[in-house]
Design an enzyme around this catalytic site. Structure first.
Site, PDB file in Angstrom:
ATOM      1  N   ARG A 192      14.151  47.823 -11.370  1.00 10.28           N
ATOM      2  CA  ARG A 192      13.689  49.229 -11.363  1.00 10.28           C
ATOM      3  C   ARG A 192      14.224  49.990 -10.154  1.00 10.28           C
ATOM      4  O   ARG A 192      13.553  50.866  -9.612  1.00 10.28           O
ATOM      5  CB  ARG A 192      12.164  49.293 -11.416  1.00 10.28           C
ATOM      6  N   GLY A 193      15.407  49.625  -9.722  1.00  7.52           N
ATOM      7  CA  GLY A 193      16.054  50.369  -8.633  1.00  7.52           C
ATOM      8  C   GLY A 193      16.026  49.646  -7.300  1.00  7.52           C
ATOM      9  O   GLY A 193      16.800  49.959  -6.395  1.00  7.52           O
ATOM     10  N   SER A 204      15.387  46.135 -16.888  1.00  3.93           N
ATOM     11  CA  SER A 204      15.251  46.382 -15.438  1.00  3.93           C
ATOM     12  C   SER A 204      16.080  45.391 -14.624  1.00  3.93           C
ATOM     13  O   SER A 204      15.567  44.746 -13.693  1.00  3.93           O
ATOM     14  CB  SER A 204      13.777  46.357 -15.010  1.00  3.93           C
ATOM     15  N   PRO A 205      17.367  45.244 -14.931  1.00  5.23           N
ATOM     16  CA  PRO A 205      18.208  44.262 -14.223  1.00  5.23           C
ATOM     17  C   PRO A 205      18.450  44.635 -12.760  1.00  5.23           C
ATOM     18  O   PRO A 205      18.887  43.794 -11.982  1.00  5.23           O
ATOM     19  CB  PRO A 205      19.525  44.285 -15.012  1.00  5.23           C
ATOM     20  N   LEU A 206      18.120  45.897 -12.408  1.00  6.28           N
ATOM     21  CA  LEU A 206      18.202  46.305 -11.000  1.00  6.28           C
ATOM     22  C   LEU A 206      16.805  46.340 -10.388  1.00  6.28           C
ATOM     23  O   LEU A 206      16.577  46.987  -9.367  1.00  6.28           O
ATOM     24  CB  LEU A 206      18.890  47.674 -10.891  1.00  6.28           C
ATOM     25  N   HIS A 246       7.113  46.644 -29.142  1.00  6.90           N
ATOM     26  CA  HIS A 246       7.152  46.906 -27.696  1.00  6.90           C
ATOM     27  C   HIS A 246       6.313  45.889 -26.907  1.00  6.90           C
ATOM     28  O   HIS A 246       6.715  45.386 -25.877  1.00  6.90           O
ATOM     29  CB  HIS A 246       6.668  48.333 -27.417  1.00  6.90           C
ATOM     30  N   TYR A 268       8.435  56.325 -24.793  1.00  3.59           N
ATOM     31  CA  TYR A 268       9.088  57.036 -23.690  1.00  3.59           C
ATOM     32  C   TYR A 268       8.969  58.547 -23.939  1.00  3.59           C
ATOM     33  O   TYR A 268       9.805  59.161 -24.575  1.00  3.59           O
ATOM     34  CB  TYR A 268      10.559  56.618 -23.554  1.00  3.59           C
TER      35      TYR A 268
HETATM   36  N1  LIG Z   1      10.631  46.533 -23.099  1.00  2.00           N
HETATM   37  C1  LIG Z   1      10.006  47.007 -22.064  1.00  2.00           C
HETATM   38  O1  LIG Z   1       8.792  46.863 -21.918  1.00  2.00           O
HETATM   39  C2  LIG Z   1      10.773  47.743 -21.010  1.00  2.00           C
HETATM   40  C3  LIG Z   1      10.192  48.004 -19.754  1.00  2.00           C
HETATM   41  C4  LIG Z   1      10.959  48.666 -18.801  1.00  2.00           C
HETATM   42  C5  LIG Z   1      12.252  49.048 -19.089  1.00  2.00           C
HETATM   43  N2  LIG Z   1      12.788  48.812 -20.318  1.00  2.00           N
HETATM   44  C6  LIG Z   1      14.159  49.222 -20.678  1.00  2.00           C
HETATM   45  O2  LIG Z   1      15.053  48.804 -19.672  1.00  2.00           O
HETATM   46  C7  LIG Z   1      15.789  49.936 -19.181  1.00  2.00           C
HETATM   47  C8  LIG Z   1      16.155  49.731 -17.736  1.00  2.00           C
HETATM   48  O3  LIG Z   1      15.038  49.502 -16.943  1.00  2.00           O
HETATM   49  P1  LIG Z   1      14.687  50.373 -15.651  1.00  2.00           P
HETATM   50  O4  LIG Z   1      15.209  51.744 -15.813  1.00  2.00           O
HETATM   51  O5  LIG Z   1      13.278  50.119 -15.400  1.00  2.00           O
HETATM   52  O6  LIG Z   1      15.353  49.629 -14.434  1.00  2.00           O
HETATM   53  P2  LIG Z   1      16.779  49.278 -13.820  1.00  2.00           P
HETATM   54  O7  LIG Z   1      17.847  49.351 -14.824  1.00  2.00           O
HETATM   55  O8  LIG Z   1      16.542  48.027 -13.103  1.00  2.00           O
HETATM   56  O9  LIG Z   1      16.939  50.436 -12.730  1.00  2.00           O
HETATM   57  C9  LIG Z   1      17.153  51.763 -13.082  1.00  2.00           C
HETATM   58  C10 LIG Z   1      17.291  52.580 -11.812  1.00  2.00           C
HETATM   59  O10 LIG Z   1      18.485  52.217 -11.138  1.00  2.00           O
HETATM   60  C11 LIG Z   1      19.341  53.348 -11.016  1.00  2.00           C
HETATM   61  N3  LIG Z   1      20.715  52.912 -11.252  1.00  2.00           N
HETATM   62  C12 LIG Z   1      21.258  52.499 -12.414  1.00  2.00           C
HETATM   63  N4  LIG Z   1      22.525  52.105 -12.225  1.00  2.00           N
HETATM   64  C13 LIG Z   1      22.770  52.279 -10.917  1.00  2.00           C
HETATM   65  C14 LIG Z   1      23.902  52.039 -10.114  1.00  2.00           C
HETATM   66  N5  LIG Z   1      25.014  51.495 -10.596  1.00  2.00           N
HETATM   67  N6  LIG Z   1      23.817  52.323  -8.801  1.00  2.00           N
HETATM   68  C15 LIG Z   1      22.688  52.845  -8.271  1.00  2.00           C
HETATM   69  N7  LIG Z   1      21.586  53.087  -8.984  1.00  2.00           N
HETATM   70  C16 LIG Z   1      21.634  52.793 -10.284  1.00  2.00           C
HETATM   71  C17 LIG Z   1      18.902  54.326 -12.053  1.00  2.00           C
HETATM   72  O11 LIG Z   1      19.229  55.627 -11.623  1.00  2.00           O
HETATM   73  P3  LIG Z   1      19.625  56.821 -12.627  1.00  2.00           P
HETATM   74  O12 LIG Z   1      18.546  56.876 -13.675  1.00  2.00           O
HETATM   75  O13 LIG Z   1      19.642  58.001 -11.740  1.00  2.00           O
HETATM   76  O14 LIG Z   1      20.941  56.519 -13.245  1.00  2.00           O
HETATM   77  C18 LIG Z   1      17.405  54.059 -12.101  1.00  2.00           C
HETATM   78  O15 LIG Z   1      16.731  54.749 -11.067  1.00  2.00           O
HETATM   79  C19 LIG Z   1      14.876  51.125 -19.473  1.00  2.00           C
HETATM   80  O16 LIG Z   1      15.580  52.351 -19.519  1.00  2.00           O
HETATM   81  C20 LIG Z   1      14.302  50.740 -20.810  1.00  2.00           C
HETATM   82  O17 LIG Z   1      15.213  51.050 -21.858  1.00  2.00           O
HETATM   83  C21 LIG Z   1      12.064  48.147 -21.266  1.00  2.00           C
END
Ligand SMILES: NC(=O)c1ccc[n+]([C@@H]2O[C@H](COP(=O)([O-])OP(=O)(O)OC[C@H]3O[C@@H](n4cnc5c(N)ncnc54)[C@H](OP(=O)(O)O)[C@@H]3O)[C@@H](O)[C@H]2O)c1
Length: 315
Positions: free
Chosen positions: A194-195, A190-192, A111, A55
């Site tokens: 990715r938004g 990415s429980p949301l 990873h 990252y």
């Molecule tokens: N192992 C892997 O290969 C891998 C791949 C992808 C992700 N990840 C990990 O998983 C984490 C989460 O994944 P992600 O960021 O892709 O997706 P996500 O959690 O599904 O979605 C994140 C998005 O939702 C927004 N958000 C969060 N909480 C919210 C809420 N309560 N209301 C409205 N919007 C909200 C965030 O905005 P803001 O940022 O503005 O708060 C961001 O734009 C990453 O940070 C990373 O640590 C791991």
């Protein structure tokens, strides 16, 4: 915040904070807001903080390090090696420790499974880091079932990190039962979606020009229209309950299975406050069944990664 337990017995807040967006993956990332989000997370009992060297080539790790300075003992720090060769791991862990400014990493993930290196060698090298005191426990990300079994036979795997959400329920078929059987905690990233599940992305125009999601088929053209079209039942149930769709999507994950920790990308303190609300929302069996029926496996249109990145998943 109630706690959940990693495979090695470490207790963590039942929702985890992902620090990927700070590195600017989704465009418009703000370093200081991200640091404030982590501090707010620790205040609210969100203790598992997830980053990776990938990252921002260490920049994400540096921001996590900055946020936890003076509060190391409150945080459970997870980061990831980008490669699986023992020589690579030996150097990568030292870089990550330096970026983070800590003397040990609580959970060190691979990873992506390295197809050039037998998993036994990779996990053996990661286990050596535990013996050296640099790492407390080890995890895998996006590994397939056979790899997980082979890895776990070399050294206990504390957590498996894989994408999981209402839009991506495939892990329910094999990964969730296997991790439960082996005592490995499932960290659902990415429980949301990715938004997408926030309801705030309705068209490609809602994504900044440099937003990485523009390259993901799930966020393009007809696929995106289809996926946004799926949100109505989630949005309706959320409105009935007086919460946001994001809060409802997280509550679904928390209450559906106790072996899962949702790993939410939170780049602002406000998102932390909203995520914590998911704990207070109690769903009954009918609510869970309704969401299950509205988002069956395979419901989303388009792949979840750009074409060149798909081969590394589930290996
Ligand atoms: N192992 C892997 O290969 C891998 C791949 C992808 C992700 N990840 C990990 O998983 C984490 C989460 O994944 P992600 O960021 O892709 O997706 P996500 O959690 O599904 O979605 C994140 C998005 O939702 C927004 N958000 C969060 N909480 C919210 C809420 N309560 N209301 C409205 N919007 C909200 C965030 O905005 P803001 O940022 O503005 O708060 C961001 O734009 C990453 O940070 C990373 O640590 C791991």
């Amino acid at each position: 915040m109630p706690t959940r337990t990693l495979g090695d017995g470490t207790k963590v807040g039942s929702i985890a904070l992902g620090a990927m967006a700070f590195a600017g993956f989704y465009g418009g990332g703000d370093d200081m807001l991200g640091v404030d989000a982590i501090r707010r997370a620790l205040d609210r009992g969100v203790t598992l903080i997830d980053t990776a060297e990938a990252y921002g080539q260490g920049h994400g790790e540096e921001l996590v390090g900055q946020a936890i300075r003076g509060r190391r003992d409150e945080a459970v720090i997870a980061t990831k090696t980008s490669g699986g060769h023992p020589d690579y791991i030996t150097e990568a862990v030292d870089r990550s420790l330096r970026h983070l400014g800590v003397d040990h990493i609580d959970l060190y993930y691979l990873h992506r499974v390295d197809l050039e290196v037998p998993i036994e060698e990779t996990v053996g090298a990661m286990a050596d880091l535990i013996a050296q005191g640099k790492v407390r426990s080890i995890g895998l990300s996006e590994a397939g079932t056979e790899t997980i079994k082979r890895a776990h036979a070399v050294h206990p795997i504390s957590a498996l990190q894989t994408e999981y959400s209402l839009m991506q329920r495939e892990p329910e078929v094999d990964l969730l039962p296997l991790t439960r059987e082996l005592g490995i905690t499932f960290v659902g990233y990415s429980p949301l979606s990715r938004g997408l599940l926030t309801g705030q992305i309705r068209s490609e125009a809602d994504l900044a020009r440099d937003d990485w999601r523009r390259r993901v088929p799930r966020f393009q053209g007809k696929n995106l229209s289809h996926n946004v079209g799926l949100l109505a039942p989630l949005e309706q149930l959320a409105a009935e309950k007086g919460v946001t769709p994001a809060t409802l999507a997280l509550a679904w994950m928390l209450q559906r299975t106790s072996n899962v920790i949702p790993l939410v990308g939170m780049g602002r303190p406000h998102s932390v406050d909203r995520a914590v609300e998911a704990w207070e929302l109690k769903l009954d069996d009918d609510d869970i069944a309704e969401l299950d029926a509205s988002f069956p496996i395979g419901v989303a249109a388009g792949e979840r990664y750009p074409e060149g990145m798909m081969d590394a998943l589930g290996t």
